[in-house]
Design an enzyme around this catalytic site. Structure first.
Site, short mmCIF file in Angstrom:
data_model
loop_
_atom_site.label_atom_id
_atom_site.label_comp_id
_atom_site.label_asym_id
_atom_site.label_seq_id
_atom_site.Cartn_x
_atom_site.Cartn_y
_atom_site.Cartn_z
CB CYS A 169 -6.98 0.38 3.04
SG CYS A 169 -5.19 0.11 3.08
CB ALA A 170 -11.34 1.42 7.11
CB ALA A 171 -12.53 5.12 3.20
N PRO A 172 -14.73 2.98 1.94
CG PRO A 172 -16.61 2.60 0.61
CD PRO A 172 -15.15 2.29 0.71
CB SER A 174 -19.22 -1.88 3.11
OG SER A 174 -19.75 -0.82 2.37
CG ASP A 200 -9.02 5.55 3.69
OD1 ASP A 200 -9.23 4.39 3.31
OD2 ASP A 200 -8.77 6.48 2.90
CG ASP A 227 1.18 5.92 3.95
OD1 ASP A 227 0.63 4.83 3.66
OD2 ASP A 227 2.20 6.34 3.38
CG ASP A 253 -10.23 -4.28 0.91
OD1 ASP A 253 -10.09 -5.18 0.08
OD2 ASP A 253 -11.00 -3.30 0.73
CB CYS A 306 -11.83 -5.34 -5.91
SG CYS A 306 -11.26 -3.66 -5.89
#
Length: 748
Positions: A169-172, A174, A200, A227, A253, A306
């Site tokens: 789940c890479a976006a955005p 960093s 993503d 997905d 993530d 997070c």
């Protein structure tokens, strides 16, 4: 309320560090939040008020200097010796400005944090100059503005240059950027063996990801759009046989309720309820399951959120460990970041509904709530099993311990194939043929792909992952005759923009021999790794990928939706053929190409660098004698301008610089994007600053006083940050830029 990308409103851009407070009209209070976390005891006794106070404070801005660029040390030196020293004695409105501090736990002083808000940054010319430096260096990929806690997962993955990495789940992007940097730890190796596949679910956010990744100019990154909970299994070809691609490292993530981001995403205060975590738990678990399925035995997966909520954190890890039946181990990570303060994972937690009703275990949950609350959300009831999981090895970062956001991270190592992949599935009917997903093959870590493998397609978005379907079917079949069956195949749904094709050059492609001859490319140059984005017509740009990513692309074109891959190395020059080659070098790909180039290289001095970057088209006579002599030996056309550091002069840049240029009849021009131009100018001691009125102001160090062209340097190429798409040549034979597209190997 969920966004399209399955992330709750308010946690969408958690990696993009904010610069100070806003949302003053939002009251930073949420009684349900306080009640929930007081009861769960995730905060040490006596610290809850301090925890809540920290949550209400604006989040410090954090920056990270990109570690793989050879210029990282130079940027760090510039920051420490110039900007931080200028700031430390500054007072604004009677307040002393505190200079940025290094994050103690981040290696090599490459990450810094500051409490300065945007408002303060604009109140002083010195601070405004520092801000412009940050913005400019961020654009050229030398600095990344990223939340401190977001930097932790990539560090715990322990990346090595040969690792195959999946960022689910890479976006955005960093964290993806960090992964790429780690692959390129050795800048002398243009093509590391490893690669990053960054995924993503949201098509639009994939382009954010592309923007982040492209600043790093790596041939080892591919952006895909799926997905994550049912991301397709990919294949590689080795010695003429197809094998399933298992990743050495997986970053998981996951989308989360984002209650650890309240310091930055202020609207989470009013939107937070316990339902957020309950609604996301299932998706988080499915993504984590899919991640470990695709992990190689011996590989490492980092799961992070997070959120501070155990339902999204320990509950997912406990359920994953229970499903794995010993195939996964939760490992201790404290030694990897010794200075990081964190709380160990908890082993006991309860669930609360949005109306304040508490449940301690699944047996207490009324049937009416069974769709909302699931058994996997509770701690395991078997004490022995719970102890063996070692959930205390999870790490929860609390905001008040080191002035950060809230975060959760767990490191898992795969010791054996997942149990649902171990048994050979029962055939559904006499004609059925076993697919490449079978257990026996995964146990060998090599699944030989039969002709039928292509029939196993990825599940559609929102449907159960392969693993869940397999388990459901397994249960049903075991009741009948004790034999499991594979999940039914499902069609993959493609959505978003239609991408241009990725077309590799063939051995006989007529485009290549003139390029090979003009630049005297070494015999080891991997020309089969060169690709273009069109089947027909003239090729405008040529890109390069690593050998391993070429293998992935060629063997999975029907299986995955690729948004972007490759670094641009050559661009067509309309009139270039008269000089012997229709393609000029592109600055983005120069560090990839340079090791193979044997001709068209001019070694330049520090003074030459200054002249070339501050003057539009300097005559050859403006350059040093040695440079002038080298240039006169070359025909007109594209060139590499090479600076090598002088160890005897420590005040000069101590890293190599390669610039793309054009040798005209009587002049030389550097083809460098605007922000990179400013970056190199700062490195050689020339400072370009834009004042508040938007006027360009050039200022040099003592060594450069008197230079008159600096204002032009920043004004030039104002329209964009990339190279011109194509060039025409004037009568003098020197190239004039035309257009300023942001075209990359994956631009829509």
């Amino acid at each position: 309320q969920q966004n399209r990308d399955q992330r709750p409103e308010g946690s969408r851009s958690r990696d993009n560090a904010g610069w100070g407070a806003g949302y003053s009209e939002i009251i930073k209070e949420n009684k349900l939040f306080e009640q929930y976390y007081r009861e769960l005891n995730i905060v040490p006794e006596g610290e809850f008020e301090e925890f809540m106070e920290a949550m209400r404070e604006p989040l410090p801005a954090t920056i990270r200097i990109t570690g793989y660029k050879s210029h990282a040390k130079e940027i760090l030196h510039t920051l420490k010796e110039k900007y931080f020293k200028e700031i430390q004695d500054l007072e604004i409105d009677g307040l002393k400005i505190v200079a940025p501090q290094a994050l103690r736990w981040y290696p090599d002083d490459l990450a810094w944090h500051t409490n300065m808000s945007r408002k303060i940054l604009r109140k002083s010319p010195l601070l405004e100059k520092f801000h412009q430096f940050l913005v400019s260096e961020t654009e050229s990929g030398n600095i990344s503005r990223q939340e401190a806690v977001s930097m932790i997962p990539p560090l715990l993955l322990k990346i090595e240059p040969h690792h195959k990495i999946l960022d689910m789940c890479a976006a955005p992007g960093s964290k993806t950027a960090q992964l790429i940097e780690m692959l390129h730890a050795d800048m002398d190796v243009p093509f590391p063996e490893g690669f990053v596949i960054a995924n993503d679910v949201d098509n639009k956010r994939c382009y954010l990801l592309v923007h982040q990744a492209k600043r790093l100019n790596s041939p080892c990154i591919m952006v895909v759009n799926h997905d994550a909970s049912c991301i397709p299994r990919l294949q590689l070809e080795h010695d003429g046989k197809k094998e399933v691609l298992f990743y050495d490292r997986v970053l998981c993530d996951v989308p989360c309720s984002g209650d650890g981001t309240m310091r930055k995403n202020i609207d989470v205060w009013k939107k937070w309820t316990t339902s957020n975590g309950l609604q996301l738990h299932g998706l988080q678990l499915r993504i984590a399951v899919r991640g470990v399925e695709q992990l190689a035995v011996g590989g490492r997966m980092v799961y992070s959120t997070c959120s501070l909520n155990p339902v999204e954190d320990e509950a997912v890890i406990a359920s994953l460990l229970e499903k794995s039946e010993g195939a996964l181990e939760l490992v201790e990570a404290v030694a990897d970041l010794p200075s990081l303060k964190f709380m160990p994972g908890i082993t006991s937690w309860k669930l609360m509904t949005r109306d304040g009703q508490w449940y301690s275990n699944w047996s207490e949950v009324p049937e009416a709530r069974h769709t909302q609350i699931r058994p996997t959300m509770f701690p395991p009831t078997d004490d022995e099993k719970l102890q063996s999981m070692k959930l205390e090895r999870c790490m929860r970062i609390l905001p008040h311990h080191q002035n950060t956001g809230g975060f959760f991270v767990a490191v898992l190592v795969k010791k054996a194939p997942m149990p649902w992949n171990r048994r050979y599935p029962k055939l559904r009917n006499a004609e059925a043929v076993p697919s490449g997903e079978t257990a026996q093959a995964e146990e060998l870590q090599v699944i030989r792909a039969s002709a039928e493998v292509g029939e196993v397609e990825a599940p559609t978005q929102g449907e159960p992952s392969a693993s869940e379907a397999a388990e459901t079917q397994q249960d049903a079949d075991s009741k009948k005759d004790g034999v499991c069956g594979p999940p039914p195949s499902k069609k993959m749904k493609l959505f978003g923009f239609k991408e241009d094709p990725f077309v590799f050059l063939t051995e006989e492609d007529p485009v290549f021999p003139p390029i090979q001859a003009f630049y005297d490319l070494s015999p080891g140059f991997p020309k089969l790794n060169v690709l273009t984005r069109t089947h027909e017509g003239k090729k405008r740009h040529l890109y390069m990928v690593s050998k391993e990513l070429r293998n992935v692309l060629l063997n999975n074109s029907e299986r995955m939706k690729v948004i972007n891959t490759g670094v641009k190395v050559w661009s067509r020059n309309n009139d270039g053929e008269q000089f012997g080659c229709a393609f000029r070098l592109a600055q983005e790909g120069i560090y990839t190409l340079y090791p193979y180039i044997g001709a068209r290289v001019i070694t330049i001095s520090l003074e030459d660098v200054k002249v070339l970057l501050t003057e539009e088209n300097p005559f050859l006579s403006r350059l040093g004698e040695d440079t002038h002599a080298q240039a006169k030996k070359l025909e007109m056309g594209s060139i590499v301008l090479k600076y090598r550091p002088d160890p005897k002069d420590p005040s000069s840049p101590q890293c190599p610089i390669e610039l793309c240029g054009w040798r005209g009849k009587t002049s030389i021009r550097a083809f460098v994007p605007r922000n990179e131009r400013l970056h190199y100018l700062r490195m050689v001691g020339v400072e370009v600053f834009q004042d508040k009125q938007g006027k360009k102001a050039g200022r040099t160090t003592e060594a450069q006083e008197g230079s008159t062209e600096l204002a032009e340097a920043q004004g030039r190429e104002e329209g964009g940050t990339q190279e011109p798409e194509s060039t025409d040549t004037d009568q003098n034979g020197s190239a004039k830029s035309k257009g300023n597209g942001l075209e990359g190997a994956g631009s829509a």
